[in-house]
Design an enzyme around this catalytic site. Structure first.
Site, mmCIF file in Angstrom:
data_model
loop_
_atom_site.group_PDB
_atom_site.id
_atom_site.type_symbol
_atom_site.label_atom_id
_atom_site.label_comp_id
_atom_site.label_asym_id
_atom_site.label_seq_id
_atom_site.Cartn_x
_atom_site.Cartn_y
_atom_site.Cartn_z
ATOM 1 C CE LYS A 12 -0.251 -0.373 5.049
ATOM 2 N NZ LYS A 12 -1.096 -0.714 6.207
ATOM 3 C CE1 TYR A 247 10.316 31.639 -0.204
ATOM 4 C CE2 TYR A 247 10.486 29.255 0.073
ATOM 5 C CZ TYR A 247 10.218 30.367 -0.726
ATOM 6 O OH TYR A 247 9.857 30.184 -2.033
HETATM 7 C C1 LIG Z 1 -0.266 -1.627 6.933
HETATM 8 C C2 LIG Z 1 -0.813 -2.880 7.474
HETATM 9 C C3 LIG Z 1 0.015 -3.993 7.662
HETATM 10 C C4 LIG Z 1 1.510 -3.952 7.488
HETATM 11 O O1 LIG Z 1 2.122 -3.467 8.665
HETATM 12 P P1 LIG Z 1 3.697 -3.436 8.838
HETATM 13 O O2 LIG Z 1 3.879 -2.951 10.225
HETATM 14 O O3 LIG Z 1 4.220 -2.474 7.833
HETATM 15 O O4 LIG Z 1 4.192 -4.805 8.611
HETATM 16 C C5 LIG Z 1 -0.580 -5.188 8.025
HETATM 17 N N1 LIG Z 1 -1.919 -5.260 8.244
HETATM 18 C C6 LIG Z 1 -2.733 -4.198 8.113
HETATM 19 C C7 LIG Z 1 -4.184 -4.345 8.374
HETATM 20 C C8 LIG Z 1 -2.208 -2.974 7.747
HETATM 21 O O5 LIG Z 1 -3.019 -1.911 7.649
#
Ligand SMILES: *Cc1c(COP(=O)(O)O)cnc(C)c1O
Length: 359
Positions: A12, A247
């Site tokens: 993701k 800035y």
């Molecule tokens: C993002 C997410 C993960 C992955 O988590 P990590 O700590 O990056 O391994 C797993 N499960 C769900 C439901 C998530 O939202």
């Protein structure tokens, strides 16, 4: 770190900033058996790149995306009647769904309560599984939960959550539901709590070679960061003692010095306050401070007085913001520590404007 459970690689947020398609391909080549995304659109991007692996969307999505999820063979997460109904309306036929149960994180999922031991707390989960079983639109392909404190060594709540998951699974079995895949572990749980690995692990941060938290970094020494961040010097000039820079002119030079400009800024994911927080870059084999506020597209680096002979910096020179140069290294955790956040937020903040190169 996941065995015997296979990894479903979490890609993701553009593969935690690394590039979703690149990350997905690398993970699958490395043995991952499935992929997880947060949004339907993220799954569509992977399918458009020709990726055929199973893809789980990790939370319920707006009803109007159900048809797209079905068309692209994205496994849907459900925890409400409405989500099941939306898949039916969109024409789903045995569309695979994973039911998410909330065993304590209290973010999303069918709530499993504290009275779970009496069977009361799991009533909603059983009712939803009954509904799924009764609907020809969907089929129950999995059940999962998410852990709230998996990276905290010695926090008993992980055990509590896993117990609630098991109680839920027993109640489901009693009602005739046998989900083929059960999962609970994110990276931290896979690493720290082997009991959480179950049938698959949803591994995110660890596949990018990053530790889920400083607290368990000692268990992650075999991880190698997948990402480095580079830039080339775009401009070099002398500035005088007493002059300010960027800035607000907040940083005022105490001595004459040489300043190099790098063509990236907060629009690329280098936070505006990076320099004020002590942020550094590696340039000419030397660690040098970022000075003044980081601007949208450019930042400035103090390369020191040239009479010290160390300012031999020229346009085109290679600067490293994350990664190795010479014997030195700046890693994502250094950034996170300075900026008061976690490595996840740093890499996810690297925007699409940065050119991604695979080496
Ligand atoms: C993002 C997410 C993960 C992955 O988590 P990590 O700590 O990056 O391994 C797993 N499960 C769900 C439901 C998530 O939202």
């Amino acid at each position: 770190m996941s065995a015997p459970a296979p990894v479903w690689a979490v890609v993701k947020a553009n593969g935690y900033g690394h590039g979703a398609v690149t990350a997905a391909r690398a993970a699958l080549a490395g043995g991952a058996q499935g992929l997880c995304v947060a949004l339907v659109q993220e799954g569509v991007e992977l399918r458009a790149a020709g990726i055929d692996a199973s893809i789980l969307v990790l939370s319920e999505q707006p009803d109007e995306t159900a048809a797209t999820a079905i068309a692209h063979r994205l496994t849907s997460t459900v925890y409400s009647e409405q989500a099941v109904a939306a898949i039916a309306v969109a024409g789903g036929q045995q569309h695979p769904v994973h039911m998410k149960v909330d065993t304590g994180m209290r973010r999303v999922g069918v709530v499993v309560g504290d009275d779970v031991v009496d069977g009361e707390g799991v009533a909603d989960a059983v009712a939803l599984a009954d509904l799924i079983a009764a609907s020809p639109a969907v089929s129950l392909a999995g059940v999962f939960t998410h852990l709230a404190v998996a990276e905290e060594v010695g926090n008993d709540f992980t055990r509590v959550q896993l117990e609630r998951l098991d109680t839920t699974l027993s109640a489901l079995a009693k009602a005739g539901h046998h989900p083929p895949v059960v999962h609970a572990a994110n990276s931290a749980a896979a690493i720290l709590h082997p009991a959480a690995r179950r049938d698959v692990t949803r591994t995110g941060i660890a596949i990018y070679g990053l530790a889920p938290s400083p607290e368990i970094a000692h268990l992650c020494t075999s991880l190698r960061p997948a990402l480095s961040l580079h830039a080339r010097v775009s401009f070099v000039k002398r500035v005088r003692a007493g002059e300010g820079i960027s800035y607000g002119l907040h940083h005022v030079f105490k001595r004459d010095t040489t300043v190099a400009t790098l063509p990236l800024g907060y629009a690329d994911g280098v936070p505006r306050r990076f320099g004020m927080a002590g942020g550094e870059v590696l340039l000419g084999g030397v660690r040098r401070p970022v000075v003044g506020v980081v601007t949208m597209d450019q930042l400035m680096v103090d390369c020191g007085p040239s009479d010290n002979g160390d300012a031999g910096v020229s346009v085109g020179d290679h600067a490293v913001l994350i990664g190795h140069q010479g014997d030195d290294e700046i890693n994502v955790s250094d950034w996170a520590q300075r900026l008061g956040t976690i490595n996840y937020e740093i890499v996810c903040g690297l925007t699409s404007r940065l050119e991604r190169r695979t080496t």
